[in-house]
Enzyme design. Structure first.
Site, mmCIF file in Angstrom:
data_model
loop_
_atom_site.group_PDB
_atom_site.id
_atom_site.type_symbol
_atom_site.label_atom_id
_atom_site.label_comp_id
_atom_site.label_asym_id
_atom_site.label_seq_id
_atom_site.Cartn_x
_atom_site.Cartn_y
_atom_site.Cartn_z
ATOM 1 N N ASP A 50 0.872 -1.176 0.000
ATOM 2 C CA ASP A 50 0.000 0.000 0.000
ATOM 3 C C ASP A 50 0.904 1.220 0.000
ATOM 4 O OD1 ASP A 50 -2.297 1.676 0.270
ATOM 5 O OD2 ASP A 50 -2.009 1.769 2.436
ATOM 6 N N SER A 51 0.321 2.400 -0.230
ATOM 7 C CA SER A 51 1.093 3.632 -0.100
ATOM 8 C C SER A 51 1.506 3.868 1.351
ATOM 9 C CB SER A 51 0.264 4.819 -0.573
ATOM 10 O OG SER A 51 -0.867 4.980 0.252
ATOM 11 N N CYS A 102 -4.357 -1.242 -1.973
ATOM 12 C CA CYS A 102 -4.536 0.202 -2.148
ATOM 13 C C CYS A 102 -5.449 0.370 -3.353
ATOM 14 C CB CYS A 102 -3.175 0.848 -2.410
ATOM 15 S SG CYS A 102 -3.242 2.547 -3.031
ATOM 16 N N ASN A 103 -6.548 1.095 -3.157
ATOM 17 C CA ASN A 103 -7.489 1.250 -4.262
ATOM 18 C C ASN A 103 -6.892 2.024 -5.420
ATOM 19 O OD1 ASN A 103 -10.511 0.379 -3.513
ATOM 20 N ND2 ASN A 103 -9.431 0.955 -1.668
ATOM 21 N N GLU A 125 -5.210 9.903 8.826
ATOM 22 C CA GLU A 125 -3.785 9.799 9.185
ATOM 23 C C GLU A 125 -3.453 10.657 10.409
ATOM 24 O OE1 GLU A 125 -0.757 8.650 7.525
ATOM 25 O OE2 GLU A 125 -1.772 7.380 6.086
ATOM 26 N N CYS A 139 -11.476 3.230 -0.570
ATOM 27 C CA CYS A 139 -10.123 3.601 -0.159
ATOM 28 C C CYS A 139 -9.878 2.873 1.153
ATOM 29 C CB CYS A 139 -10.017 5.112 0.040
ATOM 30 S SG CYS A 139 -8.473 5.647 0.830
ATOM 31 N N HIS A 148 -8.290 3.549 3.676
ATOM 32 C CA HIS A 148 -8.313 4.377 4.899
ATOM 33 C C HIS A 148 -9.737 4.639 5.406
ATOM 34 C CE1 HIS A 148 -4.194 5.537 3.725
ATOM 35 N NE2 HIS A 148 -4.041 5.977 4.951
#
Lengths: 269, 269
Positions: free
Chosen positions: B12-13, B75-76, B154, B186, B188
């Site tokens: 993922d990022s 990660c989308n 985040e 996403c 997150h």
């Protein structure tokens, strides 16, 4: 070709440094500038010192290859973390924005009680705290990170109630610190100045480093007899490591529709 | 050594993909996993296709060197932009999270009117829109980018009034669209699920791709006879391209204090 005709290199993680580039162009309209926004790897503000230093070195190497006569780190985080590293890899003058910001703050403050807001990286580095107390040893510096200000500004939430609420959450602790000056220690924060000013009230001076950094550059070039003698407007070349519509929009808002050329640059290969 | 004993590679990022990794570990607790968070270059969601593809290839090359038996793009944005590119560089199965998310949405929706929220990059790619209509051609998909949700999550603003206001600004247009299902597109966004659920109301099903992606991985491994036969808990190794306290905190919140080993990885040299 005289060295004085060479361009000035300026870099930032993205668009924030355009506030500094615009101040430089206002003060030194005949100078050529080459601007690099490292938009493929932004933001810098919440990354480690080693990572930001590595990115700063790559950016500097690219600009030095363009034969710039001076290098301006138009990003508080990179200035805080990488100024000395970059000064070590080149003979051209390398200027950051922290010392200019600290000078502006010390000039504006009567009491010596100065607040500083910036990214996590800038605040954690203690760069502003050290730069201010170097200029005024009895200064009392209160430093606070405001990590959401950059994405809020980048997303155009400058006039949203949520931004005001987040700003109140961040800034309210400063009301108990009796400061008379607040440094906007991130080149994005001037975009939120109206909200910050309202929360801080009329008795607190807000300062940023754009104009002072332009003056410091003028002095550095003048001392070395590197100011151009050209009398026509300088060329403005912009590079971004990731091209986005927003970069073009913001560059246009600062420099007008014919703002110069914008090219994509691949720094990661 | 049987190929079935090799680890599963996940990237993922940053930390968002840990929601997917956690679902994989719940479903397949005996598998070894190697997780890579490209935190030095996050976020991906507002970067160009070419940049995200380049990052995805670097991440994949690192994981393939670890001899993984399958690759999960957790990660989308990277799934939307780089799935086919990565399938072209390796023979191991490569799975994204878009198709699993679309399957979950089509299963949950009665009316076929489905909302999708995600990063600018994911929404602009039309990947969800295409994946959903491939499964249900008469589906009507309404897609909306919510770019501030990642930084808000985040920064731990999951319970701040400002996050609710920003979510209302983003999501209010969906009230006029008569959808019955909303995809959290996403990795997150599940962290903001309580706010999104309150704004959308009780009649709209919220789906994400974590559990469905874990099931798809199970099926891919099972079909190829690559499921481990081990009976003790698998090893979990985490790499981040920029190590931060937050990465460790979030990994611990998902996997507990002994969550595995975390190492710094320099992918940019």
């Amino acid at each position: 070709m005289s060295k004085a005709t060479l361009p000035i290199g300026i870099f930032d993680s993205g668009v924030g440094g355009l506030t500094v580039a615009a101040a430089i162009c206002r003060l030194l309209p005949h100078e050529h500038i080459v601007y690099l926004g490292d938009t493929a790897r932004l933001p810098y503000g919440n990354k480690s010192v080693a990572t930001v230093q590595r990115y700063a070195i790559k950016n500097a190497h690219f600009l030095l290859k363009q034969k710039v006569k001076a290098l301006v780190i138009a990003c508080n985080t990179a200035s805080a973390m990488a100024l000395e590293v970059l000064q070590g890899i080149t003979d051209v003058p390398v200027l950051g924005v922290i010392t200019p910001g600290a000078q502006a703050a010390v000039k504006a403050s009567k009491s010596g009680a100065i607040g500083v807001i910036g990214t996590v990286g800038t605040i954690r580095s203690n760069a502003y705290q050290n730069a201010i107390t170097a200029l005024r040893p009895d200064a009392r510096v209160v430093a606070l990170p405001c990590p959401l200000f950059v994405p809020l500004a980048e997303e155009g939430f400058m006039h949203h109630k949520a931004t005001e609420l987040i700003a109140r959450t961040y800034l309210t602790p400063l009301h108990h610190e009796d400061i008379d000056t607040l440094v906007l220690g991130c080149t994005h924060y001037p975009l939120l100045q109206h909200i910050i000013a309202e929360i801080m009230g009329p008795h607190i001076a807000l300062v940023d480093s754009a104009n002072t950094a332009a003056l410091a550059l003028h002095n550095a070039l003048s001392t070395r007899e590197l100011l151009t003698t050209a009398r026509k407007p300088g060329a403005r070349t912009f590079y971004a490591t990731d091209i986005s519509d927003r970069f073009q929009e913001i560059a246009q808002s600062f420099f007008g529709p014919g703002f110069g050329t914008l090219e994509h640059l691949d720094l990661t290969e």
